[in-house]
Motif scaffolding. Structure first.
Motif, PDB file in Angstrom:
ATOM      1  N   ASN A 276       8.672  16.811  -3.680  1.00 18.37           N
ATOM      2  CA  ASN A 276       7.945  15.579  -3.998  1.00 18.37           C
ATOM      3  C   ASN A 276       8.660  14.767  -5.071  1.00 18.37           C
ATOM      4  OD1 ASN A 276       5.746  15.835  -2.202  1.00 18.37           O
ATOM      5  ND2 ASN A 276       4.798  17.341  -3.540  1.00 18.37           N
ATOM      6  N   GLU A 277       9.236  15.441  -6.057  1.00 19.30           N
ATOM      7  CA  GLU A 277       9.984  14.733  -7.090  1.00 19.30           C
ATOM      8  C   GLU A 277      11.220  14.044  -6.513  1.00 19.30           C
ATOM      9  OE1 GLU A 277       8.713  17.687  -7.355  1.00 19.30           O
ATOM     10  OE2 GLU A 277       7.724  17.959  -9.310  1.00 19.30           O
ATOM     11  N   ILE A 278      11.876  14.705  -5.561  1.00 19.10           N
ATOM     12  CA  ILE A 278      13.038  14.107  -4.899  1.00 19.10           C
ATOM     13  C   ILE A 278      12.626  12.853  -4.118  1.00 19.10           C
ATOM     14  CG2 ILE A 278      14.675  14.427  -2.991  1.00 19.10           C
ATOM     15  CD1 ILE A 278      15.748  15.853  -5.325  1.00 19.10           C
ATOM     16  N   ILE A 279      11.549  12.962  -3.361  1.00 20.33           N
ATOM     17  CA  ILE A 279      11.078  11.813  -2.575  1.00 20.33           C
ATOM     18  C   ILE A 279      10.700  10.653  -3.480  1.00 20.33           C
ATOM     19  CG2 ILE A 279       9.206  11.027  -1.072  1.00 20.33           C
ATOM     20  CD1 ILE A 279       9.242  13.838   0.191  1.00 20.33           C
ATOM     21  N   ASN A 280       9.978  10.951  -4.563  1.00 23.88           N
ATOM     22  CA  ASN A 280       9.617   9.895  -5.511  1.00 23.88           C
ATOM     23  C   ASN A 280      10.850   9.242  -6.119  1.00 23.88           C
ATOM     24  OD1 ASN A 280       6.911  10.387  -5.118  1.00 23.88           O
ATOM     25  ND2 ASN A 280       6.669  11.644  -6.947  1.00 23.88           N
ATOM     26  N   ALA A 281      11.820  10.068  -6.509  1.00 24.26           N
ATOM     27  CA  ALA A 281      13.039   9.540  -7.124  1.00 24.26           C
ATOM     28  C   ALA A 281      13.772   8.608  -6.171  1.00 24.26           C
ATOM     29  CB  ALA A 281      13.949  10.686  -7.573  1.00 24.26           C
ATOM     30  N   GLU A 282      13.805   8.967  -4.885  1.00 28.43           N
ATOM     31  CA  GLU A 282      14.440   8.103  -3.890  1.00 28.43           C
ATOM     32  C   GLU A 282      13.737   6.750  -3.814  1.00 28.43           C
ATOM     33  OE1 GLU A 282      15.902  11.592  -0.776  1.00 28.43           O
ATOM     34  OE2 GLU A 282      14.076  10.450  -0.395  1.00 28.43           O
TER      35      GLU A 282
END
Length: 405
Positions: free
Chosen positions: A236-242
């Motif tokens: 989820n953190e990766i998706i948000n960062a993207e």
């Protein structure tokens, strides 16, 4: 196997043509003042600086895992406007190290926010007192952890376990103010925050994204000994960062802690690197991923290379598919490729050039679960970088190899 993982894997394949998986991205490391360790480094007691620089260049003899960013807990020296700290920062910069100020306390989230602001402003003041860029701290990371605010720990209300969202709102407002102060400082400094891997389950996806939208980066304390858990909990953190155009570090633990499953302490360096390699095969190509952060220097430098309880011939069994780096690499004319399948199925391995053109199919077979090998031999290809791809069901993993003639 989750849909989120499949989607991320296919998306990352596009990026692989611009990312060299044989040499992992930058790594960072937390350095707290355990047993005056930071003090000794700043004042170079017992050649502790040289020991740190040597370790960072090639942890356990591997320059591919070099540490390039330090989260450095040096508050007393900042407050003293220490020339010794400036000297350390200058030498560190010459050695290729980026040093960020590290500090934090749970009470900064609520009733002691003024202390956090004071610490931040002291760092900005410290930097402003020097015209030499090499003598300045490059960033600020706060490790606040508001979930520790509980009555039984002796803190003042509001408490995380009874007034979670009130604590959370105050915490996010604090981070917003900190980021604003840094943004308005007319400097190149940046601001980040260390977060646990489970905020999405505690306060929800929207609130996690709200936090990530505020700060320049997050360092996820993604503490677990299994790559599959690390991958899942950072998704989820990766998706948000993207979506937000932000960056993140994925942090791992090396300290002896309980439960032992949150640390690589018992498993040792060799096992830890197999797990980090698996995580990197998924997230490494993503431009929002800065690299791995190791917690922390005091424990990492004294970590066992291999665990006493595991014999060298014992096989470490992953929990899902794994594509290892070919060996030898560089190679001429032959190299071996090893991979692991968590269930039976058809495995296809192909080789591409850097233009994405298929050059060879090494395997297209129905295989059992477990470890498998294949060999790539070619005398006709020119020297250069080639990409080998493993397709298995909905998975697609890719690495690069170097042919040198």
């Amino acid at each position: 196997m989750t849909f989120r993982y499949y989607t991320a894997t296919f998306f990352f394949f596009i990026l692989l043509f611009t990312c060299d998986l044989s040499a992992q991205k930058s790594r960072s490391m937390w350095i707290w003042n355990n047993s005056n360790q930071v003090f000794d480094i700043i004042f170079n007691e017992n050649n502790s600086r040289q020991e740190l620089f040597k370790f960072c260049k090639q942890p356990y003899g591997n320059p591919s895992h070099k540490i390039e960013t330090l989260f450095f807990s040096c508050r007393p020296s900042v407050y003293a406007n220490s020339s010794n700290l400036r000297n350390f920062l200058s030498i560190a910069a010459d050695s290729g190290l980026i040093v960020e100020f590290l500090d934090g306390d749970p009470t900064w989230a609520t009733y002691n926010q003024d202390i956090g602001y004071e610490r931040l402003n002291k760092v900005l003041e410290f930097n402003a007192n020097s015209t030499n860029e090499n003598e300045k701290l490059k960033g600020i990371q706060f490790d606040v952890e508001p979930y520790l605010l509980k009555e039984e720990r002796g803190y003042q209300p509001p408490y995380w376990d009874t007034d979670k969202m009130e604590v959370w709102d105050l915490f996010v407002e604090f981070l917003d103010s900190c980021q604003t102060i840094v943004n308005n400082s007319n400097t190149d400094m940046y601001f980040g925050v260390a977060i646990p891997r489970w905020y999405d389950n505690q306060v929800g996806l929207d609130e996690l994204k709200r936090l990530q939208a505020i700060v320049d980066y997050v360092a996820i304390m993604d503490y677990n000994e299994k790559s599959s858990v690390i991958i899942n909990d950072a998704a989820n953190e990766i998706i948000n960062a993207e979506e937000l155009g932000k960056n993140l570090w994925i942090g791992v633990e090396t300290k002896e802690v309980s439960p032992e499953t949150v640390s690589f302490f018992e498993e040792g360096v060799v096992y830890m690197e197999t797990q980090l390699d698996s995580v990197y095969s998924v997230y490494g190509p993503n431009p929002v991923f800065n690299g791995f952060a190791i917690h922390s220097y005091a424990y990492y430098k004294d970590m066992l290379y291999e665990p006493v309880s595991v014999k060298k011939n014992d096989e470490l069994i992953p929990e899902y598919i794994l594509l290892e780096q070919n060996y030898p690499n560089p190679f001429n004319p032959s190299t071996n490729i090893r991979f692991f399948l968590d269930e039976p199925g058809r495995a296809v391995i192909k080789v591409y050039n850097m233009l994405g053109e298929e050059k060879a199919e090494l395997m297209n077979d129905y295989l059992s679960a477990g470890w498998h090998y294949t060999e790539f031999t070619n005398n006709s290809f020119p020297s250069g970088i080639y990409i080998y791809e493993l397709t298995f069901g909905n998975y697609m993993l890719t690495r690069k190899m170097l042919l040198v003639k």
